[in-house]
Design a protein around this motif. Structure first.
Motif, mmCIF file in Angstrom:
data_model
loop_
_atom_site.group_PDB
_atom_site.id
_atom_site.type_symbol
_atom_site.label_atom_id
_atom_site.label_comp_id
_atom_site.label_asym_id
_atom_site.label_seq_id
_atom_site.Cartn_x
_atom_site.Cartn_y
_atom_site.Cartn_z
ATOM 1 N N LEU A 167 -14.057 -40.174 19.417
ATOM 2 C CA LEU A 167 -13.849 -38.372 20.393
ATOM 3 C C LEU A 167 -14.329 -39.110 21.279
ATOM 4 O O LEU A 167 -14.044 -37.823 22.108
ATOM 5 C CB LEU A 167 -14.971 -38.144 19.003
ATOM 6 N N GLU A 168 -15.645 -39.817 22.273
ATOM 7 C CA GLU A 168 -16.086 -39.777 22.885
ATOM 8 C C GLU A 168 -14.741 -39.930 24.138
ATOM 9 O O GLU A 168 -15.119 -39.260 25.462
ATOM 10 C CB GLU A 168 -16.778 -40.601 23.885
ATOM 11 N N SER A 178 -3.067 -41.111 24.152
ATOM 12 C CA SER A 178 -3.533 -42.143 24.712
ATOM 13 C C SER A 178 -4.493 -42.953 24.798
ATOM 14 O O SER A 178 -4.839 -44.050 25.098
ATOM 15 C CB SER A 178 -2.513 -42.755 26.122
ATOM 16 N N ALA A 179 -5.676 -41.912 25.165
ATOM 17 C CA ALA A 179 -7.368 -42.554 25.259
ATOM 18 C C ALA A 179 -7.645 -43.089 24.989
ATOM 19 O O ALA A 179 -8.324 -43.627 24.643
ATOM 20 C CB ALA A 179 -7.968 -41.424 26.049
ATOM 21 N N PRO A 180 -8.184 -42.872 23.638
ATOM 22 C CA PRO A 180 -8.652 -43.314 22.030
ATOM 23 C C PRO A 180 -8.562 -44.973 22.300
ATOM 24 O O PRO A 180 -9.102 -45.404 21.746
ATOM 25 C CB PRO A 180 -8.241 -42.656 21.147
ATOM 26 N N LYS A 193 -5.031 -44.158 11.230
ATOM 27 C CA LYS A 193 -5.749 -44.314 9.562
ATOM 28 C C LYS A 193 -6.299 -45.360 11.090
ATOM 29 O O LYS A 193 -6.878 -46.680 10.124
ATOM 30 C CB LYS A 193 -4.495 -45.159 9.188
ATOM 31 N N SER A 194 -6.674 -45.502 12.336
ATOM 32 C CA SER A 194 -7.681 -46.270 12.472
ATOM 33 C C SER A 194 -8.850 -46.080 13.095
ATOM 34 O O SER A 194 -9.235 -46.168 13.638
ATOM 35 C CB SER A 194 -6.993 -46.603 14.181
ATOM 36 N N GLY A 195 -8.524 -44.398 13.525
ATOM 37 C CA GLY A 195 -10.059 -44.130 13.483
ATOM 38 C C GLY A 195 -9.746 -42.559 14.453
ATOM 39 O O GLY A 195 -10.412 -41.844 14.788
ATOM 40 N N PHE A 196 -8.673 -41.975 14.458
ATOM 41 C CA PHE A 196 -8.186 -41.432 15.674
ATOM 42 C C PHE A 196 -7.511 -39.736 15.134
ATOM 43 O O PHE A 196 -7.941 -39.972 13.630
ATOM 44 C CB PHE A 196 -6.666 -41.505 16.206
ATOM 45 N N GLY A 197 -7.799 -39.062 15.805
ATOM 46 C CA GLY A 197 -7.594 -37.730 15.431
ATOM 47 C C GLY A 197 -6.078 -37.518 15.204
ATOM 48 O O GLY A 197 -5.494 -36.922 14.292
ATOM 49 N N PHE A 198 -5.220 -38.427 16.224
ATOM 50 C CA PHE A 198 -3.483 -38.450 15.820
ATOM 51 C C PHE A 198 -3.733 -39.066 16.722
ATOM 52 O O PHE A 198 -4.106 -39.942 17.467
ATOM 53 C CB PHE A 198 -3.067 -36.999 17.106
ATOM 54 N N SER A 199 -1.880 -39.266 16.882
ATOM 55 C CA SER A 199 -1.705 -40.535 18.031
ATOM 56 C C SER A 199 -1.183 -41.980 17.198
ATOM 57 O O SER A 199 -1.862 -42.256 16.549
ATOM 58 C CB SER A 199 -3.339 -41.260 18.906
ATOM 59 N N GLU A 200 0.430 -42.270 17.232
ATOM 60 C CA GLU A 200 0.955 -43.646 16.919
ATOM 61 C C GLU A 200 1.458 -44.242 18.289
ATOM 62 O O GLU A 200 1.208 -43.443 19.012
ATOM 63 C CB GLU A 200 1.938 -43.396 15.871
ATOM 64 N N ALA A 201 1.474 -45.631 18.219
ATOM 65 C CA ALA A 201 1.383 -46.244 18.802
ATOM 66 C C ALA A 201 3.112 -46.727 18.814
ATOM 67 O O ALA A 201 3.476 -47.841 18.005
ATOM 68 C CB ALA A 201 0.936 -47.357 19.856
ATOM 69 N N VAL A 202 4.501 -46.710 19.821
ATOM 70 C CA VAL A 202 5.814 -47.304 18.820
ATOM 71 C C VAL A 202 5.708 -48.273 19.888
ATOM 72 O O VAL A 202 5.544 -47.788 21.463
ATOM 73 C CB VAL A 202 6.999 -46.458 19.088
ATOM 74 N N ILE A 203 5.886 -49.619 19.713
ATOM 75 C CA ILE A 203 6.408 -50.509 20.778
ATOM 76 C C ILE A 203 7.847 -51.799 20.277
ATOM 77 O O ILE A 203 7.928 -51.503 19.195
ATOM 78 C CB ILE A 203 4.887 -51.047 20.429
ATOM 79 N N PHE A 204 7.891 -51.770 21.452
ATOM 80 C CA PHE A 204 8.772 -52.380 21.402
ATOM 81 C C PHE A 204 9.072 -53.967 22.326
ATOM 82 O O PHE A 204 8.810 -53.820 22.931
ATOM 83 C CB PHE A 204 10.446 -51.287 22.505
ATOM 84 N N SER A 247 -11.323 -45.621 4.303
ATOM 85 C CA SER A 247 -11.006 -45.951 5.962
ATOM 86 C C SER A 247 -12.287 -46.257 6.595
ATOM 87 O O SER A 247 -12.959 -47.445 6.578
ATOM 88 C CB SER A 247 -11.507 -44.254 6.513
ATOM 89 N N TRP A 248 -11.473 -47.035 8.254
ATOM 90 C CA TRP A 248 -12.702 -46.763 9.326
ATOM 91 C C TRP A 248 -14.188 -46.253 8.522
ATOM 92 O O TRP A 248 -15.134 -47.202 9.072
ATOM 93 C CB TRP A 248 -12.258 -46.854 10.723
ATOM 94 N N SER A 249 -14.511 -45.065 8.142
ATOM 95 C CA SER A 249 -15.978 -44.415 7.948
ATOM 96 C C SER A 249 -16.478 -44.754 7.026
ATOM 97 O O SER A 249 -17.207 -44.586 6.696
ATOM 98 C CB SER A 249 -15.702 -43.060 8.280
ATOM 99 N N THR A 250 -15.605 -45.714 5.539
ATOM 100 C CA THR A 250 -16.327 -45.873 4.390
ATOM 101 C C THR A 250 -17.196 -46.573 4.428
ATOM 102 O O THR A 250 -17.247 -47.604 4.759
ATOM 103 C CB THR A 250 -14.721 -46.914 3.600
ATOM 104 N N THR A 251 -18.607 -46.119 3.612
ATOM 105 C CA THR A 251 -19.901 -47.842 3.412
ATOM 106 C C THR A 251 -19.637 -47.561 1.789
ATOM 107 O O THR A 251 -19.377 -47.541 1.195
ATOM 108 C CB THR A 251 -20.626 -46.235 3.455
#
Length: 367
Positions: free
Chosen positions: A45-46, A269-271, A231-242, A349-353
């Motif tokens: 978010l920051e 990309s920023a997150p 699923k790593s803690g973003f609102g959107f954004s997936e990376a396709v890595i070739f 998730s990342w936020s589960t306590t």
């Protein structure tokens, strides 16, 4: 109570409606239905807020996108080609389309996300590439059965196998070991196939196995990895890595045609920058995994509950007695029962306590 101009009042319960259902969600209670129910991690978010200051070049020609791509190269220790898209469906579908012609086929496990949850998108974006299904214990493809599928027909009337698509961790929460992945890679090369990895929860897989990312990606023979950010803690954004740059030729055109070329790419990309640079992607993934293990251990202490698959990452599949299931529903807990062919799926998730897990276990035990 009247809110002041500087105060926002959020309801503790909200109603989600669609054409198919109306669901009341308690916003004060953590929900285990999916790791998609979690919000953004504070660093992501920051990063969005920081990227929002001022103006910069569009369509991926910005400094954030360049830095994020380089960080991926550092993390994977190779000169990979990196693209950012909005969601996992686009990532998987466009990656597979880049590996196939319309007369090819993709072999995957019958429980794989690209088969059960993409609404035909892989076939759509590849202009008809057929998905061929195989089976295997724990959501992992059995290579003997894959071989039977490949060799039973070689005539021109059958869609030519071109890709093996695997999921790490699988849809059933299990993991391919580095050795198993190497066997997949060697098998694929023997038959002239490419390897696609759906890594929506790749971070949790790396954290669980405790190996360098390269060991379960390009070193094992993976050609294209779809690395999940949502699923790593973003609102959107997936990376396709070739990992083979030749395979990514004109992939930018595919993204544009599919509506996945973000004009303000820096927000996709920023997150990634703080999570990759500071190792937070692994720490948050490890937290999710620990929470799942705690939940699995706790559920096994409750009479009548049966764990369906080994808890190896951040998912727990359990067969619940009917009274427990009904009680949890009545108490406002939400989880899926249609994934994995039966039972209940609880996703951390990342936020589960620990408190979130303990609360769920208390409600189970009280029944």
């Amino acid at each position: 109570m009247k809110a002041s101009e500087s105060q926002t009042i959020y309801p503790s319960k909200i109603t989600i409606s669609s054409r198919n259902h109306i669901q009341e969600v308690n916003r004060e209670k953590y929900q285990f239905a999916s790791d998609n129910t979690a919000g953004l991690c504070p660093e992501a978010l920051e990063a969005l807020v920081e990227a929002n200051a001022g103006s910069c070049a569009a369509y991926g020609e910005d400094e954030w996108t360049a830095e994020a791509a380089q960080l991926f190269r550092d993390v994977f220790e190779c000169d990979c080609d990196v693209y950012f898209v909005f969601n996992g469906t686009a990532a998987n579908s466009l990656a597979l389309a880049s590996l196939c012609q319309s007369y090819h086929s993709v072999i995957t496990h019958e429980r794989a996300h690209i088969e059960t949850d993409e609404c035909g998108a892989p076939e759509f974006f590849s202009n008809g590439t057929k998905i061929l299904l195989t089976t295997g214990e724990g959501g992992k493809a059995d290579l003997e059965k894959v071989e039977q599928l490949i060799t039973r027909r070689k005539d021109i009337h059958f869609p030519k196998p071109k890709v093996i698509s695997i999921t790490q961790p699988t849809e059933l929460g299990t993991l391919y070991s580095p050795q198993e992945l190497k066997e997949v890679g060697l098998f694929a090369r023997r038959y002239g196939l490419r390897v696609h990895m759906d890594g929506a929860r790749f971070a949790q897989g790396v954290a669980a196995l405790g190996v360098p990312p390269r060991a379960i990606s390009w070193e094992a023979g993976v050609d294209v990895l779809c690395f999940g950010g949502t699923k790593s803690g973003f609102g959107f954004s997936e990376a396709v890595i070739f990992f083979d740059r030749e395979l990514s030729r004109e992939f930018d055109y595919r993204c544009k045609q599919a509506g996945q070329l973000a004009s303000k790419m820096r927000f996709l990309s920023a997150p990634w920058i703080p999570l990759l640079r500071e190792g937070l992607w692994l720490r948050y993934a490890a937290r999710a995994n620990r929470s799942a293990q705690m939940l699995s251990d706790g559920l096994q202490q409750i009479p009548g509950v049966r764990i369906l698959y080994p808890c190896q990452a951040n998912a727990v599949f359990a067969d619940l007695p009917a009274p427990v299931h009904l009680s949890l529903q009545n108490r406002g807990w939400h989880y899926y029962t249609f994934i994995g062919g039966g039972g209940a799926r609880f996703m951390c998730s990342w936020s589960t306590t620990e408190e979130n897990v303990a609360e769920l276990l208390r409600d189970c035990a009280e029944v």
